[in-house]
Design a protein around this motif. Sequence first.
Motif, PDB file in Angstrom:
ATOM      1  N   GLY A 336       3.221 -37.436  -0.922  1.00 20.76           N
ATOM      2  CA  GLY A 336       4.301 -36.515  -0.593  1.00 20.76           C
ATOM      3  C   GLY A 336       4.538 -35.493  -1.686  1.00 20.76           C
ATOM      4  N   VAL A 337       4.490 -35.940  -2.941  1.00 20.55           N
ATOM      5  CA  VAL A 337       4.644 -35.007  -4.066  1.00 20.55           C
ATOM      6  C   VAL A 337       3.509 -33.992  -4.076  1.00 20.55           C
ATOM      7  N   ALA A 338       2.267 -34.485  -3.909  1.00 25.88           N
ATOM      8  CA  ALA A 338       1.113 -33.580  -3.926  1.00 25.88           C
ATOM      9  C   ALA A 338       1.207 -32.544  -2.814  1.00 25.88           C
ATOM     10  N   GLY A 339       1.465 -32.990  -1.587  1.00 22.94           N
ATOM     11  CA  GLY A 339       1.531 -32.060  -0.463  1.00 22.94           C
ATOM     12  C   GLY A 339       2.648 -31.053  -0.603  1.00 22.94           C
ATOM     13  N   SER A 340       3.789 -31.483  -1.129  1.00 22.17           N
ATOM     14  CA  SER A 340       4.929 -30.571  -1.285  1.00 22.17           C
ATOM     15  C   SER A 340       4.658 -29.528  -2.357  1.00 22.17           C
ATOM     16  N   LEU A 341       4.085 -29.944  -3.468  1.00 18.65           N
ATOM     17  CA  LEU A 341       3.815 -28.996  -4.553  1.00 18.65           C
ATOM     18  C   LEU A 341       2.668 -28.045  -4.207  1.00 18.65           C
ATOM     19  N   LEU A 342       1.689 -28.531  -3.472  1.00 23.11           N
ATOM     20  CA  LEU A 342       0.539 -27.688  -3.132  1.00 23.11           C
ATOM     21  C   LEU A 342       0.904 -26.535  -2.214  1.00 23.11           C
ATOM     22  N   GLY A 344       3.138 -24.515  -2.958  1.00 25.94           N
ATOM     23  CA  GLY A 344       3.315 -23.435  -3.924  1.00 25.94           C
ATOM     24  C   GLY A 344       2.012 -22.814  -4.392  1.00 25.94           C
ATOM     25  N   LEU A 345       0.893 -23.444  -4.085  1.00 30.25           N
ATOM     26  CA  LEU A 345      -0.417 -22.897  -4.455  1.00 30.25           C
ATOM     27  C   LEU A 345      -1.154 -22.314  -3.262  1.00 30.25           C
ATOM     28  N   PHE A 346      -1.122 -23.006  -2.112  1.00 30.60           N
ATOM     29  CA  PHE A 346      -1.996 -22.663  -0.983  1.00 30.60           C
ATOM     30  C   PHE A 346      -1.295 -21.982   0.185  1.00 30.60           C
ATOM     31  N   ALA A 347       0.016 -21.772   0.137  1.00 31.17           N
ATOM     32  CA  ALA A 347       0.696 -21.085   1.239  1.00 31.17           C
ATOM     33  C   ALA A 347       0.127 -19.681   1.402  1.00 31.17           C
ATOM     34  N   THR A 348      -0.279 -19.349   2.620  1.00 29.17           N
ATOM     35  CA  THR A 348      -0.942 -18.066   2.855  1.00 29.17           C
ATOM     36  C   THR A 348       0.038 -16.928   3.113  1.00 29.17           C
ATOM     37  N   GLY A 349       1.248 -17.278   3.505  1.00 28.28           N
ATOM     38  CA  GLY A 349       2.205 -16.239   3.884  1.00 28.28           C
ATOM     39  C   GLY A 349       1.972 -15.686   5.274  1.00 28.28           C
ATOM     40  N   GLY A 350       1.112 -16.352   6.062  1.00 29.28           N
ATOM     41  CA  GLY A 350       0.795 -15.814   7.384  1.00 29.28           C
ATOM     42  C   GLY A 350       0.937 -16.797   8.513  1.00 29.28           C
ATOM     43  N   PHE A 359      -2.045 -18.857  -5.228  1.00 29.50           N
ATOM     44  CA  PHE A 359      -3.423 -18.433  -4.969  1.00 29.50           C
ATOM     45  C   PHE A 359      -3.516 -17.307  -3.948  1.00 29.50           C
ATOM     46  N   TYR A 360      -2.389 -16.949  -3.347  1.00 28.77           N
ATOM     47  CA  TYR A 360      -2.356 -15.861  -2.376  1.00 28.77           C
ATOM     48  C   TYR A 360      -1.417 -14.744  -2.823  1.00 28.77           C
ATOM     49  N   GLY A 361      -1.256 -14.624  -4.127  1.00 30.59           N
ATOM     50  CA  GLY A 361      -0.498 -13.511  -4.692  1.00 30.59           C
ATOM     51  C   GLY A 361       0.999 -13.693  -4.738  1.00 30.59           C
ATOM     52  N   GLY A 362       1.478 -14.911  -4.493  1.00 25.70           N
ATOM     53  CA  GLY A 362       2.919 -15.120  -4.439  1.00 25.70           C
ATOM     54  C   GLY A 362       3.573 -15.505  -5.746  1.00 25.70           C
ATOM     55  N   GLY A 363       2.772 -15.672  -6.797  1.00 28.23           N
ATOM     56  CA  GLY A 363       3.344 -16.057  -8.077  1.00 28.23           C
ATOM     57  C   GLY A 363       3.790 -17.510  -8.094  1.00 28.23           C
ATOM     58  N   LEU A 364       4.669 -17.830  -9.020  1.00 22.32           N
ATOM     59  CA  LEU A 364       5.100 -19.207  -9.247  1.00 22.32           C
ATOM     60  C   LEU A 364       6.452 -19.535  -8.608  1.00 22.32           C
ATOM     61  N   LEU A 367       6.389 -22.365  -5.996  1.00 18.71           N
ATOM     62  CA  LEU A 367       6.057 -23.627  -6.655  1.00 18.71           C
ATOM     63  C   LEU A 367       7.280 -24.192  -7.366  1.00 18.71           C
ATOM     64  N   GLY A 368       8.057 -23.327  -7.990  1.00 21.28           N
ATOM     65  CA  GLY A 368       9.280 -23.769  -8.647  1.00 21.28           C
ATOM     66  C   GLY A 368      10.277 -24.344  -7.660  1.00 21.28           C
ATOM     67  N   LYS A 369      10.433 -23.697  -6.523  1.00 25.07           N
ATOM     68  CA  LYS A 369      11.349 -24.208  -5.499  1.00 25.07           C
ATOM     69  C   LYS A 369      10.883 -25.564  -4.978  1.00 25.07           C
ATOM     70  N   GLN A 370       9.577 -25.677  -4.757  1.00 28.51           N
ATOM     71  CA  GLN A 370       9.042 -26.946  -4.270  1.00 28.51           C
ATOM     72  C   GLN A 370       9.293 -28.062  -5.283  1.00 28.51           C
ATOM     73  N   ALA A 371       9.128 -27.748  -6.558  1.00 25.62           N
ATOM     74  CA  ALA A 371       9.339 -28.752  -7.603  1.00 25.62           C
ATOM     75  C   ALA A 371      10.792 -29.216  -7.634  1.00 25.62           C
TER      76      ALA A 371
END
Length: 446
Positions: A336-342, A344-350, A359-364, A367-371
């Motif tokens: 659950g922790v891994a999926g929630s934090l990821l 912040g890395l892999f969300a495409t915005g689409g 990884f899609y230009g959204g910055g950190l 990821l901070g909100k997810q944490a």
Amino acid sequence: MASAITTLAADAPTLSAANTGFMLICSALVMLMTPGLAFFYGGMVRVKSSLNMLMMSFISLGIVTILWVLYGFSLAFGTDAGSLIGWNSDYVGLSGIGITELWDGYTIPVYVFAVFQLMFAVITPALISGALADRVKFGAWVLFTGLWVTVVYFPVAHWVWGAGGWLFELGVIDFAGGTAVHINAGAAALGVILVIGKRVGFKKDPMRPHSLPLVMLGAGLLWFGWFGFNAGSWLGNDDGVGAVMFVNTQVATAAAMLAWLGYEKLRHGSFTTLGAASGAVAGLVAITPSGGAVSPLGAIAVGAIAGVLCAMAVGLKYKFGYDDSLDVVGVHLVGGVAGSLLVGLFATGGVQSDVAGLFYGGGLEQLGKQAIGVFAVLAYSLVVSAVLAFLLDKTIGMRVTEDVEVAGIDQVEHAETAYDFSGAGGGAASRNTAAPAPAASKKVDA
């Protein structure tokens, strides 16, 4: 003014038979997950406590259903009060809801939304039970379940999904329960086992699964039901997001299973059925919060990462000395922790929103909100669950006696055993009840 009113009326949602039917099917699929979990857990324990393990999951269907109708739905999804809890007197007993009244902004009835969310509430405490195998009084577990959903699950569900809930307003993405269900249950499991202690013989006696076929059956039922769990969480499929979530659920689960098996082969030299089942569940857990935000390629990454991390995490109990019987912490909390934090890395915005990960230009930022969401739920559930377990242990007692645990909890707590071997294998019972052999046969034998 009249034209404006007409336009507003035309834009108002109307009941959709298709979405309503779809959500009822999804609700039934999620309900099936609890018996599936019972088989999954029941096969993983020793035979002498397998019925108890089945019952610890199954009883949640009774307890949580009644509490949800009485006040749970109101606390979780009623009008917000201070961003921490909800309340709506019309939801108490589900007595003030019209049969065609629509859920806020959607095309399904309130009743349908309520029963769908009920199934989430049912399975969450059942997940905790896997960490407590072999050693908890059934009556104490029943009481713990009722208290836990009241003071932990219902408030956390409001934080994450309720309009006005503080994590909802913060913008934490949890499509179908990474925080509210899996981190919540995993942290609770850790809190309780730190209070009640280890099983007799932990790290000394073999505690292997008694029925791997049951484990595989349970994992298959969970995988099947999880499509309703995940795809249904969009509450319809008018825009295709639910379809994306369905695909990502399959993809991530497959990737996690393969990743777990690969790690297992490299580390231990074998591909095990228990590893395949556990890897699949790890992938299902990880994609639950993230599947509406990532692409199918992102789902492969989420599943593979979770598969390896969870496979590594299940061994931590031996290193740190906490007895997580069936790896609830290693799979549900870590997954659950891994999926929630990821997210912040892999969300495409689409997909479900325009929020993009690193990884899609959204910055950190995301990821901070997810944490924040991850660690707030983890801390709250861990502490409150430990307090509940401590209070119950000091009053009515949480654990069975050592003699009961060694002999087997099924016979004492449930007056039953999972399997009857009295007439099998030519034992004394079968010899005593067998018809006497004919005289001719005796002569030949002689």
